[in-house]
Design a protein around this motif. Structure first.
Motif, mmCIF file in Angstrom:
data_model
loop_
_atom_site.group_PDB
_atom_site.id
_atom_site.type_symbol
_atom_site.label_atom_id
_atom_site.label_comp_id
_atom_site.label_asym_id
_atom_site.label_seq_id
_atom_site.Cartn_x
_atom_site.Cartn_y
_atom_site.Cartn_z
ATOM 1 N N TYR A 25 0.713 -1.284 0.014
ATOM 2 C CA TYR A 25 0.447 -0.321 -0.156
ATOM 3 C C TYR A 25 0.779 0.953 0.210
ATOM 4 O O TYR A 25 1.923 1.601 0.667
ATOM 5 C CB TYR A 25 -1.010 -0.412 1.153
ATOM 6 N N TYR A 136 -9.198 -3.642 -2.423
ATOM 7 C CA TYR A 136 -8.845 -3.561 -3.912
ATOM 8 C C TYR A 136 -9.414 -5.286 -4.086
ATOM 9 O O TYR A 136 -9.183 -5.929 -3.885
ATOM 10 C CB TYR A 136 -7.224 -3.287 -3.926
ATOM 11 N N ALA A 187 -4.157 4.866 -4.810
ATOM 12 C CA ALA A 187 -3.448 3.411 -6.099
ATOM 13 C C ALA A 187 -2.439 2.932 -5.367
ATOM 14 O O ALA A 187 -1.543 3.278 -4.809
ATOM 15 C CB ALA A 187 -3.420 4.002 -7.291
ATOM 16 N N TRP A 239 -3.706 -1.324 -9.001
ATOM 17 C CA TRP A 239 -5.217 -1.839 -8.655
ATOM 18 C C TRP A 239 -5.122 -0.168 -7.677
ATOM 19 O O TRP A 239 -4.322 0.194 -6.863
ATOM 20 C CB TRP A 239 -4.323 -2.213 -6.823
ATOM 21 N N LEU A 241 -7.221 1.441 -4.947
ATOM 22 C CA LEU A 241 -7.374 1.325 -3.439
ATOM 23 C C LEU A 241 -9.202 1.858 -2.906
ATOM 24 O O LEU A 241 -9.509 2.634 -3.583
ATOM 25 C CB LEU A 241 -6.546 1.650 -2.725
#
Length: 250
Positions: A25, A136, A187, A239, A241
């Motif tokens: 993250y 995610y 993201a 990805w 979030l």
């Protein structure tokens, strides 16, 4: 999550692989959550898994309690000296009442008894303390690779737990129990090889369930086509979030 101490465990059997293969993250997420907090004495990272989020929180808070209902996950976790790892359910943390400045739940809320967890969050949070949950969904690479990875995801549909649908909806149907905080978009982006991606999809709970039930490794079925589509270069994998945060009223 069912009764306290009894939980839906989809990851303990491959905890070490999970720790190696999952994306990280962004630091900006933790800084944003830190700024939302009036005090920084204690953060609770609930369902910490491999301790990724706890490690980042340790730089922002004096003390971090990182809990997971899986003793195997806790055994595989590691972090800074100001992190206390403990085996505990989300609904019964063992923390003192009104003691926590920030609660984080990364990619795990959908496994909980959510109402009971929210009651526990209300119990342990300080007045004006913050609860933050995020998830995610599917990653994005480029069209040829996406077709292969997303195709595997779809073929694994019989083995995805029903809670996965909550993630697919980006937590849009989760009603937070306190006053909502307006959150920016975040993201995750990594630079991965085809091998990294194959390691990642092998940690999907559905991949593991399929392997256990059928004896066939579904990831091997896409390994050749994915390596061909991917090529030898490292590629950017993204990805989005889905973050929800709320502040307990004073």
């Amino acid at each position: 999550m069912t009764d306290a101490g009894e939980f839906k465990d989809h990851f303990s059997g491959h905890a070490a692989a999970y720790a190696r293969a999952r994306p990280v993250y962004p630091a900006e997420l933790y800084h944003f959550l830190s700024v939302c907090c009036a005090e920084h004495a204690l953060a609770w990272d609930c369902a910490t898994g491999n301790g990724q989020a706890a490690g980042m929180l340790a730089a922002e808070f004096q003390r971090v309690v990182a809990s997971d209902a899986s003793a195997t996950q806790i055994a595989a976790a590691s972090g800074a000296d100001n992190i206390e790892f403990r085996v505990a359910s989300a609904e019964a943390s063992g923390l003192a009442g009104a003691s926590v400045d920030l609660i984080t739940v990364a990619q795990a809320l959908h496994w909980f008894d959510i109402e009971r967890f929210f009651a526990e969050a209300e119990r342990v949070l300080k007045p004006t303390g913050v609860l933050a949950v995020w998830c995610y969904g599917m990653c994005m690479i480029e069209p040829a690779c996406d077709r292969i990875v997303h195709g595997l995801y779809d073929r694994l549909s019989p083995w995805w737990p029903p809670e996965r649908r909550i993630v697919e909806r980006g937590y849009s149907d989760i009603q937070m129990p306190f006053d909502a905080i307006d959150c920016p978009r975040f993201a995750m982006t990594v630079e991965w090889s085809a091998g990294d991606m194959l390691d990642y999809v092998a940690t999907w709970s559905a991949s593991q369930h399929c392997l256990r039930e059928t004896g066939d490794d579904p990831v091997q079925a896409i390994a050749g086509p994915l390596r061909t589509a991917w090529g030898s270069a490292r590629r950017a994998v993204h990805w989005p979030l889905y973050l929800k945060a709320a502040r307990r009223p004073q």
